[in-house]
Design a protein around this motif. Structure first.
Motif, PDB file in Angstrom:
ATOM      1  N   GLY A  20       0.831  -1.190   0.000  1.00  0.00           N
ATOM      2  CA  GLY A  20       0.000   0.000   0.000  1.00  0.00           C
ATOM      3  C   GLY A  20       0.868   1.243   0.000  1.00  0.00           C
ATOM      4  N   VAL A  21       0.424   2.275  -0.683  1.00  0.00           N
ATOM      5  CA  VAL A  21       1.137   3.554  -0.705  1.00  0.00           C
ATOM      6  C   VAL A  21       0.209   4.587  -0.091  1.00  0.00           C
ATOM      7  N   THR A  22       0.621   5.175   0.996  1.00  0.00           N
ATOM      8  CA  THR A  22      -0.246   6.084   1.745  1.00  0.00           C
ATOM      9  C   THR A  22      -0.326   7.466   1.111  1.00  0.00           C
ATOM     10  N   TYR A  23      -1.285   8.225   1.610  1.00  0.00           N
ATOM     11  CA  TYR A  23      -1.396   9.622   1.187  1.00  0.00           C
ATOM     12  C   TYR A  23      -0.129  10.387   1.571  1.00  0.00           C
ATOM     13  N   ARG A  24       0.414  10.125   2.773  1.00  0.00           N
ATOM     14  CA  ARG A  24       1.635  10.821   3.195  1.00  0.00           C
ATOM     15  C   ARG A  24       2.792  10.521   2.237  1.00  0.00           C
ATOM     16  N   LYS A  25       2.989   9.253   1.933  1.00  0.00           N
ATOM     17  CA  LYS A  25       4.074   8.864   1.038  1.00  0.00           C
ATOM     18  C   LYS A  25       3.891   9.484  -0.344  1.00  0.00           C
ATOM     19  N   THR A  26       2.679   9.496  -0.828  1.00  0.00           N
ATOM     20  CA  THR A  26       2.420  10.103  -2.141  1.00  0.00           C
ATOM     21  C   THR A  26       2.705  11.597  -2.110  1.00  0.00           C
ATOM     22  N   ALA A  27       2.289  12.274  -1.034  1.00  0.00           N
ATOM     23  CA  ALA A  27       2.541  13.713  -0.917  1.00  0.00           C
ATOM     24  C   ALA A  27       4.034  14.011  -0.896  1.00  0.00           C
ATOM     25  N   GLU A  28       4.811  13.163  -0.228  1.00  0.00           N
ATOM     26  CA  GLU A  28       6.266  13.341  -0.205  1.00  0.00           C
ATOM     27  C   GLU A  28       6.852  13.155  -1.606  1.00  0.00           C
ATOM     28  N   THR A  29       6.355  12.161  -2.329  1.00  0.00           N
ATOM     29  CA  THR A  29       6.836  11.935  -3.697  1.00  0.00           C
ATOM     30  C   THR A  29       6.487  13.104  -4.601  1.00  0.00           C
ATOM     31  N   VAL A  30       5.293  13.655  -4.432  1.00  0.00           N
ATOM     32  CA  VAL A  30       4.891  14.836  -5.209  1.00  0.00           C
ATOM     33  C   VAL A  30       5.873  15.981  -4.961  1.00  0.00           C
ATOM     34  N   GLN A  31       6.223  16.214  -3.717  1.00  0.00           N
ATOM     35  CA  GLN A  31       7.145  17.309  -3.401  1.00  0.00           C
ATOM     36  C   GLN A  31       8.538  17.066  -3.975  1.00  0.00           C
ATOM     37  N   ARG A  32       8.991  15.826  -3.953  1.00  0.00           N
ATOM     38  CA  ARG A  32      10.306  15.511  -4.535  1.00  0.00           C
ATOM     39  C   ARG A  32      10.306  15.748  -6.042  1.00  0.00           C
ATOM     40  N   ILE A  33       9.247  15.320  -6.713  1.00  0.00           N
ATOM     41  CA  ILE A  33       9.181  15.526  -8.167  1.00  0.00           C
ATOM     42  C   ILE A  33       9.037  17.009  -8.483  1.00  0.00           C
ATOM     43  N   ALA A  34       8.271  17.728  -7.677  1.00  0.00           N
ATOM     44  CA  ALA A  34       8.114  19.167  -7.888  1.00  0.00           C
ATOM     45  C   ALA A  34       9.469  19.865  -7.822  1.00  0.00           C
ATOM     46  N   ALA A  35      10.291  19.487  -6.847  1.00  0.00           N
ATOM     47  CA  ALA A  35      11.625  20.083  -6.733  1.00  0.00           C
ATOM     48  C   ALA A  35      12.466  19.777  -7.962  1.00  0.00           C
ATOM     49  N   ARG A  36      12.353  18.556  -8.455  1.00  0.00           N
ATOM     50  CA  ARG A  36      13.124  18.165  -9.644  1.00  0.00           C
ATOM     51  C   ARG A  36      12.660  18.946 -10.874  1.00  0.00           C
ATOM     52  N   LEU A  37      11.362  19.123 -11.022  1.00  0.00           N
ATOM     53  CA  LEU A  37      10.848  19.862 -12.182  1.00  0.00           C
ATOM     54  C   LEU A  37      11.324  21.307 -12.165  1.00  0.00           C
ATOM     55  N   VAL A  38      11.294  21.943 -10.995  1.00  0.00           N
ATOM     56  CA  VAL A  38      11.774  23.322 -10.893  1.00  0.00           C
ATOM     57  C   VAL A  38      13.267  23.383 -11.212  1.00  0.00           C
ATOM     58  N   ALA A  39      14.021  22.394 -10.719  1.00  0.00           N
ATOM     59  CA  ALA A  39      15.448  22.343 -11.035  1.00  0.00           C
ATOM     60  C   ALA A  39      15.691  22.164 -12.526  1.00  0.00           C
ATOM     61  N   ASP A  40      14.753  21.521 -13.196  1.00  0.00           N
ATOM     62  CA  ASP A  40      14.856  21.323 -14.646  1.00  0.00           C
ATOM     63  C   ASP A  40      14.445  22.570 -15.426  1.00  0.00           C
ATOM     64  N   GLY A  41      13.999  23.610 -14.721  1.00  0.00           N
ATOM     65  CA  GLY A  41      13.642  24.858 -15.379  1.00  0.00           C
ATOM     66  C   GLY A  41      12.172  25.049 -15.647  1.00  0.00           C
ATOM     67  N   VAL A  42      11.321  24.187 -15.092  1.00  0.00           N
ATOM     68  CA  VAL A  42       9.882  24.324 -15.333  1.00  0.00           C
ATOM     69  C   VAL A  42       9.346  25.541 -14.580  1.00  0.00           C
ATOM     70  N   ALA A  43       8.739  26.440 -15.315  1.00  0.00           N
ATOM     71  CA  ALA A  43       8.099  27.630 -14.757  1.00  0.00           C
ATOM     72  C   ALA A  43       6.601  27.543 -15.040  1.00  0.00           C
ATOM     73  N   PRO A  44       5.782  28.328 -14.330  1.00  0.00           N
ATOM     74  CA  PRO A  44       4.342  28.291 -14.586  1.00  0.00           C
ATOM     75  C   PRO A  44       4.033  28.479 -16.071  1.00  0.00           C
ATOM     76  N   GLY A  45       3.192  27.615 -16.606  1.00  0.00           N
ATOM     77  CA  GLY A  45       2.832  27.653 -18.022  1.00  0.00           C
ATOM     78  C   GLY A  45       3.651  26.724 -18.892  1.00  0.00           C
ATOM     79  N   ASP A  46       4.792  26.253 -18.402  1.00  0.00           N
ATOM     80  CA  ASP A  46       5.613  25.310 -19.177  1.00  0.00           C
ATOM     81  C   ASP A  46       4.937  23.950 -19.213  1.00  0.00           C
ATOM     82  N   ARG A  47       5.085  23.261 -20.347  1.00  0.00           N
ATOM     83  CA  ARG A  47       4.504  21.937 -20.487  1.00  0.00           C
ATOM     84  C   ARG A  47       5.464  20.866 -19.962  1.00  0.00           C
ATOM     85  N   VAL A  48       4.884  19.875 -19.310  1.00  0.00           N
ATOM     86  CA  VAL A  48       5.623  18.705 -18.851  1.00  0.00           C
ATOM     87  C   VAL A  48       4.963  17.491 -19.491  1.00  0.00           C
ATOM     88  N   ALA A  49       5.668  16.862 -20.435  1.00  0.00           N
ATOM     89  CA  ALA A  49       5.126  15.706 -21.137  1.00  0.00           C
ATOM     90  C   ALA A  49       5.489  14.435 -20.375  1.00  0.00           C
TER      91      ALA A  49
END
Length: 511
Positions: free
Chosen positions: A31-60
């Motif tokens: 099982g993957v909990t809501y807490r674990k999923t929220a942590e994964t979301v935050q980790r990916i969000a940090a990676r996307l920003v590091a990759d240069g994603v700004a509001p309005g940019d597309r992520v395929a």
């Protein structure tokens, strides 16, 4: 929705409210909990920003189904990006078109496909990888991002590509408001709550699997029995522990062949939903007889999300109909030329208006303008009528789009490939009824003089450039295609000619 709350914000609220609850329940028992999923979301969000994603940019994203793939979607929304899900079956050529049109900042692909995009990486596209077990570069870092872009209802949240009958696929731009409003209407209409346990066996690269099934669970605090694909045995095993199943007609056709589908196994279920293609009335009736449950059919499309639904309660779920408009959504049936509303019972063009309707096609202002009436109604291209109970009945599509197993197939794309064969003068691709997939693809070809190309040879000729669900299931060679006086190929005549290829014609006693 008032006050306006984004899908991401609703998920965060649920994760704070029930952190230890399982969001994903996987086939291997994990099982993957809501807490674990929220942590994964935050980790990916940090990676996307590091990759240069700004509001309005597309992520395929062209990744296989996993809990982390849903986290990628949520992370994109968190940072203000525009999520662009792509079918994992698309070939490199097909994917190339979408990437060229949408021009994403980042492409997340399966690790085994990274080498396909070497040239694109050299041209500036950031390539990340994500595997089915959370492997890949996307989760290499442990940094987390807690800041959230405060999106307005009008900000774009996603682009989903849809097919028409002319030109190439178009990107439908869906806003945060579109997604949130449609989700709220579905939660209310289907009485969906945190107590629900949804069997999720749909893909997550289109409206049904992502913006209906997943969004509803994420925002309600429900749990997902999360299957990588449709598996009748697995679904029958899960039915006693689940409350809701959302599927396409193919799901129900196959479940009806399973001996384990009984009223007893379905005793704890409260709702079966079918959409993305018409459900055969016979399957609706057989399912009710076997299980005691009437399948709820609804009507939606890429540009609008869900538009109508049969009632959860307070009225019959009528086979062959898709019900009444969802709260806040307006439906009308009009004369296609004049736009004048038609009396109930008459067949016409279906038009829809509401907070669920997209803002337009990506970078196609003229095409967008052509698809909307002056009063804001969107011209769906579908044909239908309103019955005596106010239910919408779909009777066909004004476009030549083929929907097979819930997937859209654009005939022109296949025709262009077939026409490139040295022994083919021209071709016409149509959809015909199929007992398992609702519709399937049939190619009708005119050979060059003296040639007689084999069906299997033509199928193999196009296979390398097409996802498997687009492959013609049958090929017919004819002397000429039927045309009207203006020279236009009469596909309706071809559909009638081949309508019994996979389904037997009705006997006189059935008519």
């Amino acid at each position: 929705m008032s006050p306006f709350t984004t899908i991401h914000r609703s998920f965060v609220e649920q994760a704070e409210r029930r952190p230890d609850k399982a969001l994903f329940e996987l086939p291997d028992g994990r099982g993957v909990t809501y807490r674990k999923t929220a942590e994964t979301v935050q980790r990916i969000a940090a990676r996307l920003v590091a990759d240069g994603v700004a509001p309005g940019d597309r992520v395929a994203a062209q990744v296989h189904k996993s809990p982390e793939a849903i986290a990628l979607y949520l992370a994109t929304l968190q940072v203000g990006g525009v999520f662009l899900p792509l079918n994992t079956a698309y070939t490199g050529n097909e994917t190339g078109y979408f990437l060229g049109d949408a021009q994403p900042r980042v492409l997340v692909c399966a690790p085994e496909r990274e080498t396909e995009h070497t040239r694109r990486a050299q041209e500036g596209l950031v390539i990340e990888t994500l595997g089915v077990s959370g492997d890949g570069s996307l989760l290499d870092d442990d940094a987390r991002r807690t800041e959230t872009y405060e999106a307005s209802a009008d900000d774009p949240a996603a682009i989903l590509y849809t097919s028409g009958t002319t030109g190439r696929s178009k990107g439908a731009v869906l806003t945060h408001g579109n997604l949130a409003a449609n989700c709220r209407a579905l939660l209310d209409s289907w009485r969906f709550t945190a107590d629900d346990r949804l069997i999720h066996a749909l893909p997550i690269f289109h409206i049904h699997g992502l913006f209906v099934a997943a969004n509803m669970a994420l925002t309600a605090g429900a749990s997902l029995h999360y299957l990588p694909k449709f598996d009748a045995d697995a679904i029958v095993d899960l039915l006693p522990r689940a409350t809701v199943l959302m599927g396409v007609p193919t799901f129900y056709t196959r479940l009806l062949k399973h001996p384990g589908l009984t009223a007893e196994t379905c005793a704890g279920m409260r709702l079966f939903v079918s959409g993305s293609a018409p459900l055969l009335a016979g399957d609706h009736e057989s399912f009710a007889t076997r299980t005691g449950h009437a399948i709820l059919e609804r009507y939606g499309m890429t540009e609008t999300g869900m538009n109508t639904t049969n009632p959860y309660e307070g009225g019959p779920r009528k086979p062959g109909t898709v019900g009444k408009p969802l709260p806040g959504t307006e439906i009308r049936v009009v004369d296609a030329e004049s736009g004048e509303p038609l009396p109930d019972g008459e067949v016409g063009s279906i038009e829809v208006r509401g907070p669920n309707v997209f803002t337009g096609y990506w970078r196609l202002p003229e095409k967008t303008a052509a698809e909307f009436r002056a009063d804001g109604f969107f011209v769906t291209g579908d044909l239908g009528r309103i019955d005596e109970d106010g239910y919408l009945c779909l009777v066909g599509r004004g476009k030549d789009l083929v929907i097979t197993g819930g997937y859209n197939v654009y005939p022109k794309e296949i025709e262009e490939l077939l026409d490139a064969h040295p022994e083919v003068v021209e071709s016409a691709v149509i959809g015909v009824p199929h007992p398992d997939f609702g519709e399937t693809v049939v190619a009708v070809v005119v050979p060059t003089p003296g040639a007689q190309p084999a069906a299997e040879e033509l199928r193999e000729f196009v296979a390398g450039d097409l996802a498997r669900f687009k492959h013609p299931r049958a090929v017919r060679v004819v002397e000429a295609l039927p045309r009207n006086v203006m020279g236009k190929v009469q596909k309706a005549e071809l559909r009638k000619r081949y309508e019994s290829l996979f389904t037997p014609p009705a006997s006189p006693a059935d008519t």
